[in-house]
Scaffold this active site. Structure first.
Site, mmCIF file in Angstrom:
data_model
loop_
_atom_site.group_PDB
_atom_site.id
_atom_site.type_symbol
_atom_site.label_atom_id
_atom_site.label_comp_id
_atom_site.label_asym_id
_atom_site.label_seq_id
_atom_site.Cartn_x
_atom_site.Cartn_y
_atom_site.Cartn_z
ATOM 1 N N SER A 405 -3.748 -5.218 1.974
ATOM 2 C CA SER A 405 -2.486 -5.101 1.249
ATOM 3 C C SER A 405 -2.135 -3.646 0.976
ATOM 4 O O SER A 405 -0.976 -3.336 0.762
ATOM 5 C CB SER A 405 -2.520 -5.911 -0.046
ATOM 6 O OG SER A 405 -3.718 -5.725 -0.725
ATOM 7 N N HIS A 426 -0.258 -10.055 6.094
ATOM 8 C CA HIS A 426 -0.506 -9.913 4.662
ATOM 9 C C HIS A 426 -0.112 -11.183 3.921
ATOM 10 O O HIS A 426 1.069 -11.466 3.735
ATOM 11 C CB HIS A 426 0.280 -8.695 4.132
ATOM 12 C CG HIS A 426 0.032 -8.423 2.693
ATOM 13 N ND1 HIS A 426 0.943 -7.819 1.872
ATOM 14 C CD2 HIS A 426 -1.043 -8.696 1.915
ATOM 15 C CE1 HIS A 426 0.443 -7.733 0.652
ATOM 16 N NE2 HIS A 426 -0.752 -8.255 0.654
ATOM 17 N N GLU A 438 3.769 -11.309 4.980
ATOM 18 C CA GLU A 438 4.285 -10.058 5.545
ATOM 19 C C GLU A 438 3.564 -9.816 6.871
ATOM 20 O O GLU A 438 2.331 -9.845 6.924
ATOM 21 C CB GLU A 438 4.030 -8.887 4.588
ATOM 22 C CG GLU A 438 5.044 -8.802 3.466
ATOM 23 C CD GLU A 438 4.820 -7.582 2.550
ATOM 24 O OE1 GLU A 438 5.800 -7.073 2.016
ATOM 25 O OE2 GLU A 438 3.656 -7.171 2.356
ATOM 26 N N ASN A 476 4.636 -4.889 -2.280
ATOM 27 C CA ASN A 476 3.866 -4.132 -3.263
ATOM 28 C C ASN A 476 4.482 -2.771 -3.540
ATOM 29 O O ASN A 476 4.292 -2.197 -4.609
ATOM 30 C CB ASN A 476 2.409 -4.001 -2.816
ATOM 31 C CG ASN A 476 1.641 -5.287 -3.098
ATOM 32 O OD1 ASN A 476 2.051 -6.085 -3.934
ATOM 33 N ND2 ASN A 476 0.543 -5.497 -2.394
#
Ligand code: 3H9
Length: 647
Positions: A405, A426, A438, A476
């Site tokens: 991540s 991800h 992702e 993120n």
């Protein structure tokens, strides 16, 4: 070819709808059905009419692509009334899904029969609207007010067997639907016909019923308008005449259809359907996935393995030693047992899911895997070691994915003999639940590897979104900005509970500080510390001060808030106020709306930067990431949609 055709079998006519992909009620289809009623009413040889659909489903609803345009005749409520008023009884023969306007048409028919496995429902609230063609007025007449409230305000379809129990349909059949419908029609003609649905009474509910429903729905809806407006329509149906209730429903439908919430939900609807099949990969054949390996049986690896098993894929789970492997398999068992407890899986299904996982400590077990997903500790050395092993043991054409991540996938792939088959996948925790995936290609990743990432997303019923490489990818990275912006408000003297309340008021389940307390403040802290150790200039976050003071969140009895032992209810913390006091430089006053607008605006600004850098392919991809990975309220459409709406 016409979207509506008529055929005859003795005294029963069959009206077949063929309007791919989902037989949505376009103007042409409405007109075709309108004309069919007249044609069949005028034909003395016809005694009953079976309404059936070609393709994968019965009518899936109004044509959502027409919602941005002025309504065109014939209007759906009129069409439903015309079918109900036809001189011959119509029988809806349902396969696939009869949804929204599709189920409303079925309720206009004198009978409804459905194949086992079919479902019926009124999902309009998920599009920010209420049923607009008698769904709120006819459903309580068929199934009573409680079932109607559940169906209409929840928007969740029900399977044929349950629909029969509720009275929504008359029969569940198996095998050849058309033959079953013809047989049903012949039998029905032998009996007196039931009343048209519009003429049936509605039983009055217990006193206090509507008020109790309103309280429960308002709590659940968190600012979403449609469920409460749908309840209002249902109450009108129970308390006023059919015509008055119909007029009320239509007015509500038209008002909501033009609302910002409905526009947002429509945008999400189409973005979700477009996401799994991106245009730039349309002609690329993915690798067939028959067997998948997962490296690491921790929370993430076990969740990924569970998601793969839920999709029916055999999984080989690799751990570094027997003890870790036992723990990993134990994690998987806990996930499937949880499914049994929640009634999502039967005991035997859970056992079958677990039996499809082969545990191993030797990478040689991956010799026949088509795809391997690495989900080990977020440390570059550990990950590289995994890929060195994979390169030795996997087939040359096997796809190798990292679930990192925060690390740079290019660094993980360094030295791989065939980097074209490497990709970032991800997942979000819990990986068997969260919809977002992702997909992160490097410059070397081949189109086929990328297309396989999307094919995996489809197989797992995820929302796959392509992301470029930057710290935190799309989600993120925006989260980091969001948290920093929330800390920015703290520095300006806005109170922690005010910020959390503002974001809950906006529609999030939790505010940014409550969410950090739940997830733990230490993970992001360690990342910042790692970056600092690597020489990066990472400014001191307020969260760093708390972690250094031992406040890592609920698990340590306190983070941004204090928690009484064994409790999850946050309490304002004097300790935190004291720790942060030196960093509060202003005392601005902001309303909750201003707080939410500021924070969502910052998320959108980061999203724009992400777009400008080519990290995301479209604003709607960013919105999908936020909605499916970070709890952004769906009915707001995502930060990019919300920002666009404001300008
Ligand atoms: C309504 O009915 C209002 C009324 O009460 C009152 C009116 C006056 N319209 O999902 P899929 C497209 S509101 C237009 O991948 P599946 C979709 O975009 C409506 N297009 O298939 C996709 O296009 P493409 C209430 C629609 O087999 C393709 O069909 N109804 C519509 O996985 C395939 O879709 C709903 O909300 C539509 N209504 O699932 C039902 N629906 O191929 C919404 C789909 O170009 N639909 N498309 O990407 C569904 O839930 C699923 O499509 C269904 C099939 C379960 C039916």
């Amino acid at each position: 070819m016409s979207v509506v055709t008529i055929a005859h079998a003795g005294e029963i006519a069959t009206v077949t709808i063929d309007n791919p992909p989902v037989n949505a009620l376009s103007q042409a289809l409405r007109q075709g059905l309108w004309d069919a009623v007249a044609t069949l009413d005028a034909d003395p040889a016809v005694k009953a009419v079976v309404l059936i659909c070609a393709g994968r489903t019965f009518i899936a609803g109004a044509d959502v692509t027409e919602f941005g345009k002025p309504p065109m005749e014939p209007h759906l409520p009129d069409l439903v009334a015309r079918i109900e008023g036809a001189q011959k009884p119509w029988i809806a023969a349902i396969h696939g899904s009869a949804l929204g306007g599709g189920f409303e048409i079925a309720m206009g028919c004198r009978f409804r029969i459905a194949l086992e496995g079919a479902s019926v429902g009124l999902p309009e609230v998920t599009l920010g609207i209420v049923p607009g063609a008698s769904g709120t007025v006819r459903t309580p007449r068929l199934a009573g007010v409680q079932a109607a409230v559940d169906l209409v305000t929840g928007g969740k379809p029900v399977k044929a067997a349950k629909a029969k129990t509720l009275g929504l349909i008359d029969a569940v059949v198996s095998g050849d639907l058309q033959a079953a419908a013809l047989a049903f029609a012949r039998e029905a003609l032998e009996q007196p016909l039931p009343l048209p649905v519009s003429q049936r009474p509605i039983a009055t509910p217990e006193p206090g019923f509507w008020e109790a429903q309103q309280t429960a729905i308002a709590k659940r809806a968190r600012g979403e308008a449609a469920p409460l407006r749908a309840l209002e329509c249902l109450r009108k149906a129970a308390e006023a005449s059919f015509d008055v209730a119909m007029a009320h429903e239509r007015a509500t439908f038209l008002e909501l259809r033009a609302s910002e919430q409905a526009q947002a939900l429509r945008a999400v609807f189409f973005a979700e359907r477009a996401a799994p099949r991106p245009a730039h990969l349309r002609d690329v054949e993915p690798v067939a996935l028959r067997k998948v390996g997962v490296i690491g049986g921790g929370t993430m690896g076990a969740g990924i393995a569970a998601a793969l098993r839920d999709a029916g894929l055999p999984v080989t789970l690799i751990e570094r030693d027997a003890e870790a492997l036992a723990r990993g398999l134990g994690n998987l068992k806990t996930i499937f047992d949880g499914g049994v407890k929640r009634g999502k899986l039967s005991e035997s299904q859970a056992a079958e899911r677990l039996a499809g996982v082969t545990g191993a400590t030797d990478y040689a077990a991956l010799a026949d895997a088509d795809l391997v997903i690495e989900a080990v500790f977020e440390e570059i050395g550990v990950k590289r070691a995994v890929f060195t092993e994979l390169a030795r043991h996997c087939r040359d054409d096997a796809i190798m994915a990292t679930n990192t991540s925060y690390l740079d996938p290019r660094a993980i792939a360094e030295g791989l003999p065939n980097p074209a088959r490497f990709i970032g996948l991800h997942f979000f925790s819990p990986a068997n639940v969260m919809k977002l995936l992702e997909i992160v290609p490097t410059a070397e990743t081949s189109a086929q590897t990328l297309a396989t990432g999307f094919a995996l997303g489809r197989a797992l019923n995820k929302i796959p979104v392509q992301a470029g490489i930057c710290e935190g990818f799309i989600g993120n990275r925006i989260l980091k900005r969001y948290r920093a912006a929330a800390e920015g408000l703290l520095r300006k003297g806005v109170a922690i509970p005010e910020i959390d309340a503002a974001m809950r008021g906006y529609g999030f389940a939790m505010g940014p500080f409550e969410a950090q307390d739940l997830g733990g403040l230490d993970i992001a802290f360690l990342q910042r510390e790692g970056a600092r150790a690597a020489g990066q200039a990472v400014p001191e976050a307020l969260a760093d001060i708390l972690v250094r003071a031992g406040r890592k969140g609920q698990k340590t009895g306190g983070g941004w808030y204090d928690y009484a032992p064994g409790e999850r209810a946050p309490r304002s913390s004097i300790t935190v106020a004291e720790l942060l006091a030196p960093h509060v430089t202003e005392f601005v006053s902001m309303t909750r709306e201003e707080i939410a607008a500021d924070l969502v605006g910052q998320m959108a600004a980061e999203g724009q930067a992400i777009l400008d850098e080519g990290i995301a392919r479209s604003p709607s991809d960013i919105d999908l990431v936020e909605i499916h990975g970070y709890g952004f309220p769906r009915w707001r459409g995502g930060p990019m949609f919300a920002a666009q709406g404001r300008s």
